[in-house]
Write an enzyme that holds these catalytic residues in place. Sequence first.
Site, short mmCIF file in Angstrom:
data_model
loop_
_atom_site.label_atom_id
_atom_site.label_comp_id
_atom_site.label_asym_id
_atom_site.label_seq_id
_atom_site.Cartn_x
_atom_site.Cartn_y
_atom_site.Cartn_z
N GLU A 137 -13.39 -93.33 -19.98
CA GLU A 137 -12.09 -92.88 -20.52
C GLU A 137 -12.31 -92.05 -21.78
OE1 GLU A 137 -9.51 -96.19 -21.15
OE2 GLU A 137 -9.29 -96.60 -19.00
N ARG A 194 -5.61 -71.00 -5.77
CA ARG A 194 -5.69 -70.54 -4.37
C ARG A 194 -4.94 -71.47 -3.43
NH1 ARG A 194 -12.05 -69.51 -3.88
NH2 ARG A 194 -12.02 -71.14 -5.47
N LYS A 291 -10.43 -59.14 6.46
CA LYS A 291 -11.24 -60.36 6.47
C LYS A 291 -10.49 -61.47 7.19
CE LYS A 291 -11.51 -63.05 2.65
NZ LYS A 291 -11.89 -63.45 1.29
N THR A 325 -17.53 -63.64 0.30
CA THR A 325 -16.70 -62.45 0.51
C THR A 325 -17.41 -61.19 0.02
OG1 THR A 325 -14.71 -63.77 0.26
CG2 THR A 325 -14.46 -61.40 -0.05
C1 R5P Z 1 -9.67 -64.69 -1.61
O1 R5P Z 1 -8.50 -64.63 -1.29
C2 R5P Z 1 -10.13 -64.32 -2.96
O2 R5P Z 1 -9.53 -63.15 -3.41
C3 R5P Z 1 -11.65 -64.18 -3.04
O3 R5P Z 1 -12.03 -63.10 -2.22
C4 R5P Z 1 -12.34 -65.42 -2.57
O4 R5P Z 1 -11.73 -66.57 -3.11
C5 R5P Z 1 -13.79 -65.39 -2.94
O5 R5P Z 1 -14.39 -66.56 -2.45
P1 R5P Z 1 -15.90 -66.54 -1.94
O6 R5P Z 1 -16.74 -65.92 -3.01
O7 R5P Z 1 -16.22 -68.01 -1.71
O8 R5P Z 1 -15.92 -65.78 -0.65
#
Ligand code: R5P
Length: 414
Positions: A137, A194, A291, A325
């Site tokens: 804590e 997100r 994507k 991404t």
């Molecule tokens: C997605 O909607 C966001 O804009 C980012 O492209 C995404 O959160 C990136 O996450 P990661 O690096 O794990 O692909």
Amino acid sequence: MQADKLVNRFPELNLATNSRLPALCNLSKAELEEVELALENSIVNSATKINLGDLGIIHTGRGIFEYVVQKEAILFRTERRSESLPQPSDKHKLPPELQDSVAVFSNLSGKSLGAAVASELGIPVGTLDFKQFKDGELSLAIKNNIRDREVFLVAGTSSPVNEQLLELFITIDAFKQASAGRITLVMPYFGYARQDKKLKGREPITAKLLAKLLESAGADRVVALEIHSDQSRGFFDIPFENLRASSVLLPYLRKHFVSDDLMVISPDSGGVKRAQYYATKLAAPFAMIYKNRSEANQIETMTVLGEVRGKTCLIVDDMIDTGGTLCKAAQKLKEAGALKVVACCVHPVLSDDAIEKLRASEIEELVTTDSISLRRSKGEQIKVVTIAPLIAEAILRMATRRSVSELENVEVDI
Ligand code: R5P
């Protein structure tokens, strides 16, 4: 001599000597005091233990020092004074008559940014004394009088996000109990943003839950930096400001990447508006990638929409988390004939093995901000542009009752 003084002041830090230490030793007495203050705020008062390999940045009025923690010693590795990391200037200083009525604090992961923001405003950063009980804590004592003052808490919510959120709720409550006039939470990276919609049955909307919890804890206003989706502001019943990182990123991009063959790319449909804005500002054409995700952090397909052959592609995204991404987008762009791929993102979450993935990817350079302080060595491929002047300008505007939304289209030279 001065290094000895640092060791005396912080006996728990055994400052090791390395080739960069002389840069620190050359500091004047006043400059050294700034380093001491920054150290105190960044390290000594933190509730969390310093771990081996931790990387941090100490902002001082004099310069920006990178340190790495090794065997209970802190090695100051680099002294950075680049244009992308501007020194505090008088531009964001609070007028003398307001200096007593404004207080800036930071939580653990916002420590170095908080210190830099306070330095831009020309006031010392306040001290939060966290202690941890044996059962885990937390207890907290605020070391400064904040009665009826405008309190700004610069708070990071990066990993470990859940621990940091609880620390945040406790801190806001402590401000409330200490009769703060108004509590503004500055959250450059808004964790859980997100999770802002219910895509399938039986899923929570955690971004909304977090907004409600922050309000219940006692926050009067929230300032974020490019929260994942603009509509999340609707989750708040208190004023919510969403600053734009383009204010600090565009000057860097203009200086380093603008060329006749530049093309701005959005790596998914959610980022089209942002990438188009950068394309317009950099006078470059725009393309996008479609994507498709099967589940969070897993990409199924990516399709390049637009002619990128022979182009220097600048991918613009709000965050890099696992790197999936960006790295896959870069690979697709190269396969489609791109000459070179560079990237820019606001929040360097960089979880898991993202840094290694980036190193092995087609991305030549990634420009990002210090909305999240990097805990690991990032290497030369990643350039960090500080948001401290932007946050300081936003605070200055709030304290002097000027428009914050007008900052949206203003670049760092504000
Ligand atoms: C997605 O909607 C966001 O804009 C980012 O492209 C995404 O959160 C990136 O996450 P990661 O690096 O794990 O692909």
